[in-house]
Design an enzyme around this catalytic site. Structure first.
Site, PDB file in Angstrom:
ATOM      1  N   ASP A 116      -4.298   7.282   8.671  1.00 31.03           N
ATOM      2  CA  ASP A 116      -5.085   6.280   9.426  1.00 31.03           C
ATOM      3  C   ASP A 116      -4.021   5.699  10.507  1.00 31.03           C
ATOM      4  O   ASP A 116      -2.996   5.959  10.741  1.00 31.03           O
ATOM      5  CB  ASP A 116      -5.632   5.168   8.443  1.00 31.03           C
ATOM      6  CG  ASP A 116      -4.621   4.416   7.369  1.00 31.03           C
ATOM      7  OD1 ASP A 116      -3.748   4.519   7.714  1.00 31.03           O
ATOM      8  OD2 ASP A 116      -5.165   4.199   6.481  1.00 31.03           O
TER       9      ASP A 116
ATOM     10  N   SER B 242       0.706  -1.017   0.040  1.00 26.31           N
ATOM     11  CA  SER B 242       0.054   0.197  -0.027  1.00 26.31           C
ATOM     12  C   SER B 242       0.800   1.445   0.011  1.00 26.31           C
ATOM     13  O   SER B 242       0.326   2.399  -0.441  1.00 26.31           O
ATOM     14  CB  SER B 242      -0.824   0.128   1.274  1.00 26.31           C
ATOM     15  OG  SER B 242      -0.221   0.025   2.541  1.00 26.31           O
TER      16      SER B 242
ATOM     17  N   HIS C 201      -0.978   4.164   7.713  1.00 25.47           N
ATOM     18  CA  HIS C 201      -0.449   4.806   6.697  1.00 25.47           C
ATOM     19  C   HIS C 201      -0.041   6.441   7.008  1.00 25.47           C
ATOM     20  O   HIS C 201      -1.001   6.851   7.562  1.00 25.47           O
ATOM     21  CB  HIS C 201      -1.363   4.874   5.270  1.00 25.47           C
ATOM     22  CG  HIS C 201      -1.675   3.204   4.922  1.00 25.47           C
ATOM     23  ND1 HIS C 201      -3.077   2.786   5.483  1.00 25.47           N
ATOM     24  CD2 HIS C 201      -0.925   2.404   4.306  1.00 25.47           C
ATOM     25  CE1 HIS C 201      -2.758   1.666   5.053  1.00 25.47           C
ATOM     26  NE2 HIS C 201      -1.769   1.302   4.310  1.00 25.47           N
TER      27      HIS C 201
END
Length: 361
Positions: free
Chosen positions: A335, A40, A338
């Site tokens: 979050d 990610s 991340h």
């Protein structure tokens, strides 16, 4: 006559300035394209096109991206490699390979094959049904076939040779796999599991070079023990709710991995130097620790994410009905896993000397 000499002198000045600008641009655009692989931290939206719960193509993700678009990036805006792509002069942001609407020109300057939730351990991507590292490499081979059909084999080979390859993965192997599920812990100590992962890294990089890659940068692990999610899951009630100090034992795992990764990459650079390969170690750990510990920069919140309570929310748990802080630039994390766009930007700036070392001759 005096006017004519002045005019000629002015033309000479203009010519010299143009030559200087052109020369400078030539030095800063030695990269033909940028390609990203991993998880990610490098996925701009490939997970939008597969069946997986690991997605972020909805609000509030992308809140600070141009036109406020939730592209599938797991942050509020740009990723590190978007900023790097702009720095090397190939594009403003890196699109996902699986976006079928991309033109040949867009494909030509690079794409990301990364998938949020993936990792080097073949088991890791199965946990959330995302694209494995080996499948990402297969997609790169398909990319090459598309480009050969569009611009020819020789031009494609030159494109790949002069491209910058970014590899960023490993955190999910520990956070979502080894530390969460018992399967790997039965057979591997933490140190042995680190060695197991690095064997896969080595194999992947060799396969990437077999495909023509020559300029490769590999990211280390970020300070795992400082992720809000990791703090929450590995703390007693007092620390989880009030203090929220980093979990040193978890960050130590990342440090051990990073030390071994750096040594491995140095060895690979020596082994493959005869191919003209340049393999660089990208240190994202240090700038993030500097942010979190307040050594540099001016973040106000370093142990919670901007979205929700900022301690467990990520992907679908950070959603349109979640509370979101008004100013993400005050936070290191968007979050619970991340970083924010601002944190990513600052990391990218810290990485530029490393990037320049393998992209400029």
């Amino acid at each position: 006559m005096h006017l004519s000499y002045s005019f000629i002198f002015l033309l000479l000045i203009i010519f010299m300035l143009e030559a200087t600008i052109t020369q400078a641009q030539g030095k800063s655009t030695l990269v033909s394209a940028i390609f990203a692989f991993g998880d990610s931290t490098a996925d701009p939206g490939n997970n939008n096109y597969i069946k997986t719960p690991s997605r972020s193509n909805f609000s509030p993700y992308g809140r600070d991206f141009p036109n406020h678009v939730a592209t599938g990036r797991f942050t509020n805006g740009m990723l590190i490699y978007d900023f790097i792509a702009k720095h090397v002069g190939v594009k403003e942001s890196v699109p996902p390979y699986l976006d079928q609407s991309l033109s040949t020109e867009e494909l030509k300057t690079g794409v990301s094959f990364a998938s949020g939730g993936s990792g080097f351990d073949p088991l890791t991507p199965k946990i959330s049904n995302v694209i494995s590292i080996s499948k990402q490499l297969e997609n790169f081979e398909k990319y090459k076939e598309k480009m050969e059909a569009a611009i020819g084999k020789e031009q494609t080979q030159n494109l790949i040779k002069e491209a910058l390859f970014i590899v960023s993965a490993g955190i999910n192997d520990f956070v979502a796999n080894y530390n969460t599920l018992p399967i790997r812990r039965i057979n591997y100590t933490t140190s042995a599991y680190t060695d197991f992962l690095l064997q896969h890294v080595d194999r992947f990089l060799q396969e990437l070079m077999d495909q023509g890659a020559r300029k490769i940068a590999v990211a280390n692990l970020l300070p795992m023990g400082c992720l809000p999610f990791v703090i929450t899951l590995n703390s007693d009630i007092i620390n989880a709710i009030t203090k929220r100090d980093c979990i040193d034992s978890q960050s130590s795992i990342a440090q051990d991995y990073n030390f071994k990764l750096q040594n491995m990459l140095n060895d690979m650079q020596i082994r493959f130097a005869k191919l003209g390969s340049r393999i660089a170690y990208m240190d994202i750990y240090t700038p993030l620790v500097d942010m979190i510990l307040g050594r540099k920069y001016d973040f106000e919140i370093v142990n919670r994410g901007c979205c929700g309570t900022g301690s467990v929310e990520f992907a679908f748990l950070c959603n349109p009905i979640s509370f979101v802080c008004p100013n993400a630039s005050k936070y290191v994390f968007w979050d619970s896993i991340h970083p924010t766009e601002k944190a990513y930007y600052l990391v990218s700036q810290a990485l530029l000397p490393t990037i320049d070392s393998i992209t400029k001759y």
